[in-house]
Design a protein around this motif. Structure first.
Motif, PDB file in Angstrom:
ATOM      1  N   GLY A 150       0.829  -1.213   0.000  1.00  0.00           N
ATOM      2  CA  GLY A 150       0.000   0.000   0.000  1.00  0.00           C
ATOM      3  C   GLY A 150       0.856   1.253   0.000  1.00  0.00           C
ATOM      4  O   GLY A 150       2.003   1.233   0.447  1.00  0.00           O
ATOM      5  N   THR A 151       0.264   2.336  -0.481  1.00  0.00           N
ATOM      6  CA  THR A 151       0.986   3.610  -0.529  1.00  0.00           C
ATOM      7  C   THR A 151       1.348   4.088   0.878  1.00  0.00           C
ATOM      8  O   THR A 151       2.486   4.500   1.130  1.00  0.00           O
ATOM      9  CB  THR A 151       0.090   4.675  -1.204  1.00  0.00           C
ATOM     10  N   LEU A 152       0.355   4.029   1.767  1.00  0.00           N
ATOM     11  CA  LEU A 152       0.629   4.520   3.120  1.00  0.00           C
ATOM     12  C   LEU A 152       1.728   3.711   3.788  1.00  0.00           C
ATOM     13  O   LEU A 152       2.630   4.262   4.415  1.00  0.00           O
ATOM     14  CB  LEU A 152      -0.643   4.464   3.970  1.00  0.00           C
ATOM     15  N   SER A 153       1.650   2.387   3.639  1.00  0.00           N
ATOM     16  CA  SER A 153       2.715   1.587   4.282  1.00  0.00           C
ATOM     17  C   SER A 153       4.070   1.930   3.677  1.00  0.00           C
ATOM     18  O   SER A 153       5.069   2.018   4.400  1.00  0.00           O
ATOM     19  CB  SER A 153       2.452   0.082   4.185  1.00  0.00           C
TER      20      SER A 153
ATOM     21  N   TYR B 126      -3.651  18.815   5.492  1.00  0.00           N
ATOM     22  CA  TYR B 126      -2.960  17.567   5.150  1.00  0.00           C
ATOM     23  C   TYR B 126      -3.913  16.371   5.140  1.00  0.00           C
ATOM     24  O   TYR B 126      -5.054  16.462   5.592  1.00  0.00           O
ATOM     25  CB  TYR B 126      -1.842  17.307   6.160  1.00  0.00           C
ATOM     26  N   PHE B 127      -3.384  15.258   4.647  1.00  0.00           N
ATOM     27  CA  PHE B 127      -4.103  13.984   4.700  1.00  0.00           C
ATOM     28  C   PHE B 127      -3.681  13.301   6.002  1.00  0.00           C
ATOM     29  O   PHE B 127      -2.505  12.954   6.182  1.00  0.00           O
ATOM     30  CB  PHE B 127      -3.735  13.150   3.467  1.00  0.00           C
ATOM     31  N   THR B 128      -4.644  13.151   6.910  1.00  0.00           N
ATOM     32  CA  THR B 128      -4.347  12.772   8.303  1.00  0.00           C
ATOM     33  C   THR B 128      -3.452  11.547   8.487  1.00  0.00           C
ATOM     34  O   THR B 128      -2.520  11.586   9.294  1.00  0.00           O
ATOM     35  CB  THR B 128      -5.670  12.558   9.070  1.00  0.00           C
TER      36      THR B 128
ATOM     37  N   GLN C  71      -2.303  17.321  -4.505  1.00  0.00           N
ATOM     38  CA  GLN C  71      -2.438  17.464  -3.049  1.00  0.00           C
ATOM     39  C   GLN C  71      -3.829  17.024  -2.564  1.00  0.00           C
ATOM     40  O   GLN C  71      -4.840  17.298  -3.212  1.00  0.00           O
ATOM     41  CB  GLN C  71      -2.183  18.938  -2.670  1.00  0.00           C
ATOM     42  N   ASN C  72      -3.850  16.321  -1.475  1.00  0.00           N
ATOM     43  CA  ASN C  72      -5.086  15.959  -0.798  1.00  0.00           C
ATOM     44  C   ASN C  72      -5.076  16.693   0.543  1.00  0.00           C
ATOM     45  O   ASN C  72      -4.107  16.532   1.290  1.00  0.00           O
ATOM     46  CB  ASN C  72      -5.114  14.437  -0.557  1.00  0.00           C
ATOM     47  N   PRO C  73      -6.052  17.533   0.878  1.00  0.00           N
ATOM     48  CA  PRO C  73      -7.389  17.629   0.291  1.00  0.00           C
ATOM     49  C   PRO C  73      -7.623  18.780  -0.683  1.00  0.00           C
ATOM     50  O   PRO C  73      -8.758  18.934  -1.150  1.00  0.00           O
ATOM     51  CB  PRO C  73      -8.248  17.862   1.538  1.00  0.00           C
TER      52      PRO C  73
ATOM     53  N   SER D  81       7.797  11.740  -2.271  1.00  0.00           N
ATOM     54  CA  SER D  81       6.715  12.315  -3.062  1.00  0.00           C
ATOM     55  C   SER D  81       5.573  11.312  -3.195  1.00  0.00           C
ATOM     56  O   SER D  81       5.701  10.289  -3.862  1.00  0.00           O
ATOM     57  CB  SER D  81       7.253  12.715  -4.441  1.00  0.00           C
ATOM     58  N   ASP D  82       4.468  11.626  -2.540  1.00  0.00           N
ATOM     59  CA  ASP D  82       3.268  10.775  -2.589  1.00  0.00           C
ATOM     60  C   ASP D  82       2.418  11.247  -3.771  1.00  0.00           C
ATOM     61  O   ASP D  82       1.829  12.327  -3.729  1.00  0.00           O
ATOM     62  CB  ASP D  82       2.513  10.936  -1.255  1.00  0.00           C
ATOM     63  N   GLU D  83       2.357  10.436  -4.821  1.00  0.00           N
ATOM     64  CA  GLU D  83       1.663  10.847  -6.041  1.00  0.00           C
ATOM     65  C   GLU D  83       0.450   9.960  -6.329  1.00  0.00           C
ATOM     66  O   GLU D  83       0.082   9.737  -7.477  1.00  0.00           O
ATOM     67  CB  GLU D  83       2.668  10.868  -7.199  1.00  0.00           C
ATOM     68  N   VAL D  84      -0.159   9.470  -5.264  1.00  0.00           N
ATOM     69  CA  VAL D  84      -1.234   8.487  -5.439  1.00  0.00           C
ATOM     70  C   VAL D  84      -2.444   9.052  -6.195  1.00  0.00           C
ATOM     71  O   VAL D  84      -3.180   8.312  -6.830  1.00  0.00           O
ATOM     72  CB  VAL D  84      -1.625   7.880  -4.063  1.00  0.00           C
ATOM     73  N   HIS D  85      -2.602  10.379  -6.187  1.00  0.00           N
ATOM     74  CA  HIS D  85      -3.764  10.969  -6.883  1.00  0.00           C
ATOM     75  C   HIS D  85      -3.420  11.425  -8.307  1.00  0.00           C
ATOM     76  O   HIS D  85      -4.099  12.290  -8.854  1.00  0.00           O
ATOM     77  CB  HIS D  85      -4.319  12.143  -6.066  1.00  0.00           C
ATOM     78  N   PHE D  86      -2.405  10.837  -8.909  1.00  0.00           N
ATOM     79  CA  PHE D  86      -1.873  11.389 -10.169  1.00  0.00           C
ATOM     80  C   PHE D  86      -2.686  11.083 -11.421  1.00  0.00           C
ATOM     81  O   PHE D  86      -2.496  11.725 -12.453  1.00  0.00           O
ATOM     82  CB  PHE D  86      -0.434  10.889 -10.377  1.00  0.00           C
TER      83      PHE D  86
ATOM     84  N   SER E 230      -4.112   2.745  -7.998  1.00  0.00           N
ATOM     85  CA  SER E 230      -5.406   2.453  -7.384  1.00  0.00           C
ATOM     86  C   SER E 230      -6.444   3.548  -7.564  1.00  0.00           C
ATOM     87  O   SER E 230      -7.584   3.269  -7.923  1.00  0.00           O
ATOM     88  CB  SER E 230      -5.202   2.167  -5.896  1.00  0.00           C
ATOM     89  N   LYS E 231      -6.066   4.796  -7.337  1.00  0.00           N
ATOM     90  CA  LYS E 231      -7.079   5.863  -7.241  1.00  0.00           C
ATOM     91  C   LYS E 231      -7.769   6.164  -8.574  1.00  0.00           C
ATOM     92  O   LYS E 231      -8.863   6.711  -8.579  1.00  0.00           O
ATOM     93  CB  LYS E 231      -6.461   7.155  -6.702  1.00  0.00           C
ATOM     94  N   GLY E 232      -7.132   5.867  -9.686  1.00  0.00           N
ATOM     95  CA  GLY E 232      -7.783   6.125 -10.973  1.00  0.00           C
ATOM     96  C   GLY E 232      -8.564   4.934 -11.480  1.00  0.00           C
ATOM     97  O   GLY E 232      -9.587   5.080 -12.152  1.00  0.00           O
TER      98      GLY E 232
HETATM   99  C1  LIG Z   1      -2.455  11.431  -0.292  1.00  0.00           C
HETATM  100  C2  LIG Z   1      -2.788  10.001  -0.049  1.00  0.00           C
HETATM  101  N1  LIG Z   1      -1.799   9.104   0.174  1.00  0.00           N
HETATM  102  C3  LIG Z   1      -2.057   7.800   0.391  1.00  0.00           C
HETATM  103  C4  LIG Z   1      -3.361   7.328   0.399  1.00  0.00           C
HETATM  104  C5  LIG Z   1      -3.635   5.877   0.691  1.00  0.00           C
HETATM  105  O1  LIG Z   1      -3.190   5.051  -0.303  1.00  0.00           O
HETATM  106  P1  LIG Z   1      -3.182   3.453  -0.074  1.00  0.00           P
HETATM  107  O2  LIG Z   1      -4.617   3.055   0.028  1.00  0.00           O
HETATM  108  O3  LIG Z   1      -2.500   2.931  -1.298  1.00  0.00           O
HETATM  109  O4  LIG Z   1      -2.415   3.183   1.163  1.00  0.00           O
HETATM  110  C6  LIG Z   1      -4.417   8.215   0.177  1.00  0.00           C
HETATM  111  C7  LIG Z   1      -5.801   7.728   0.200  1.00  0.00           C
HETATM  112  O5  LIG Z   1      -6.759   8.444   0.099  1.00  0.00           O
HETATM  113  C8  LIG Z   1      -4.129   9.571  -0.050  1.00  0.00           C
HETATM  114  O6  LIG Z   1      -5.099  10.460  -0.257  1.00  0.00           O
END
Ligand SMILES: Cc1ncc(COP(=O)(O)O)c(C=O)c1O
Length: 391
Positions: A92-95, A117-119, A169-171, A197-202, A232-234
């Motif tokens: 996972g991205t977060l991990s 920020y994204f909590t 950027q999220n949010p 660089s977290d680009e999960v929303h790309f 994942s997000k797209g």
């Molecule tokens: C900025 C950001 N990083 C990471 C994640 C989580 O990604 P993952 O589900 O791949 O851990 C999210 C999910 O909304 C997010 O918004």
């Protein structure tokens, strides 16, 4: 339109995290968590069905076709030559981010991040024993801008070990420009700060805005940063555990490889993930993603237009990417702490309180618009009713 985004499952009854109904209710619109309501592109079904057909889940290497698909994606989309050695994956991205924070900083170090920020990212920084260092973005005429003076001053004063960039950027939904990225990279390089660089929303960007991966910024950016993303997000494959980590700098990569070795994640991104990611990265879902983007853009624009036309006392900012509205409710007459509860109680809409994104989110809510047009319209009608009664 070749794809039908209007038809989907009734997510209220699928254990969807976003749609799960509160005790005693079955009418709530799930508009929080960042996933999509839509079925995946057909190529995901085809690829994963082939895995089912084999019905063998032994230990496997990732095939060449997987690496080639990812390399070709970056070449096609960004003209970026990705070296196969840079690539690793984590479930996972977060991990992946939390592991990188632990590896590349020490307890007590500061980690810089833009706010709101994204909590879970802040929780990850603090979970690693590090100190969260905010660089608040500034809201100017409905758009968040970076405060470079504060950015450099915070780095000069606190000497963070890392800058955790979230782009898009999220949010706030900002897509950072080349000029902004160059400036951030220059400042970080000057003070020896590494960038995660977290680009999960790309994957989804609007109005001709183009996502620029950190590795497409400059040689210097490749030297000091770690790129983390996921498909994942797209493509709505969040529960197929697979995020990607690119590390171009050899010394950092060796450190990373030693660190992740012990976790033995080799097969945690299972055959379904590998098949799905290979399919979408190879381009088989490019047309689907384009149509999805138009569908979401329509949801976005119609909602913004209607809120204005109906003079609702809220202001949805226009996201440049992804599918999350950041809605200014500071003039709604609703107490900031109660915003999410009021939307739930009075409109049957489940969304996120801006305060969950830090104090800079006070008076805001975050609302997911990756829902069917019908549900988007229903949300609008319910909000209209809610504010009519509220006055
Ligand atoms: C900025 C950001 N990083 C990471 C994640 C989580 O990604 P993952 O589900 O791949 O851990 C999210 C999910 O909304 C997010 O918004």
């Amino acid at each position: 339109m070749n794809y039908n985004f209007n038809e989907t499952l009734d997510h209220r009854f699928t254990e969807s995290m976003r749609w799960r109904q509160p005790e005693g209710r079955s009418d709530v619109l799930g508009m929080g968590t960042a996933d999509l309501d839509f079925c995946c592109p057909p190529c995901v079904k085809e690829a994963t069905l082939a895995v089912c057909e084999e019905n063998i889940f032994n230990y496997r290497y990732k095939p060449d076709s997987y690496y080639q698909a990812i390399i070709s994606w970056f070449d096609r989309k960004y003209g970026l030559a990705v070296n196969r050695e840079w690539i690793s994956s984590i479930p996972g991205t977060l991990s992946a981010i939390h592991m990188a924070v632990r590896l590349f900083s020490k307890p007590g170090n500061y980690v810089l991040m833009q706010t709101p920020y994204f909590t879970p990212l802040k929780a990850g920084i603090e979970g690693a024993g590090c100190r969260f260092l905010p660089n608040p973005m500034v809201l100017k005429e409905g758009r968040y801008e970076l405060d470079f003076e504060d950015f450099e001053e915070k780095i000069r004063q606190y000497r963070p070990s890392l800058f955790l960039l979230v782009n898009p950027q999220n949010p706030t939904g900002r897509v950072f420009t080349m000029e902004e990225l160059l400036r951030m990279v220059d400042i970080c390089a000057k003070y020896n700060v590494r960038i995660i660089s977290d680009e999960v929303h790309f994957l989804i960007t609007y109005d001709g805005k183009k996502h620029i991966p950190i590795y497409a910024v400059s040689e210097k950016a490749r030297e000091i940063s770690i790129l983390i993303f996921s498909y994942s997000k797209g493509f709505n494959i969040m529960s197929l555990p697979h995020a990607m980590v690119f590390i171009a700098n050899r010394a950092l990569r060796e450190q990373w490889d030693r660190f992740v070795y012990a976790f033995n994640f080799n097969y945690a991104s299972n055959s379904f993930c590998i098949a799905a990611v290979t399919a979408v990265a190879s381009g088989a879902a490019d047309a689907w993603l384009e149509e999805l983007t138009l569908y979401l853009q329509n949801n976005r624009d119609r909602f913004i237009h209607a809120v204005k036309e109906r003079s609702l006392p809220i202001v949805p900012l226009k996201p440049e990417a992804s599918f999350l509205f950041w809605i200014d409710c500071r003039h709604s007459g609703i107490e900031a702490e109660k915003l999410d509860q009021v939307f739930l109680d009075r409109a049957g809409i489940s969304l996120n309180n801006g305060l969950a994104h830090g104090e800079d989110g006070r008076g805001f809510v975050r609302m997911n618009f990756a829902v069917t047009e019908k549900n988007m319209q229903l949300a609008l009608e319910r909000m209209t009713g809610m504010f009519a009664k509220y006055e």
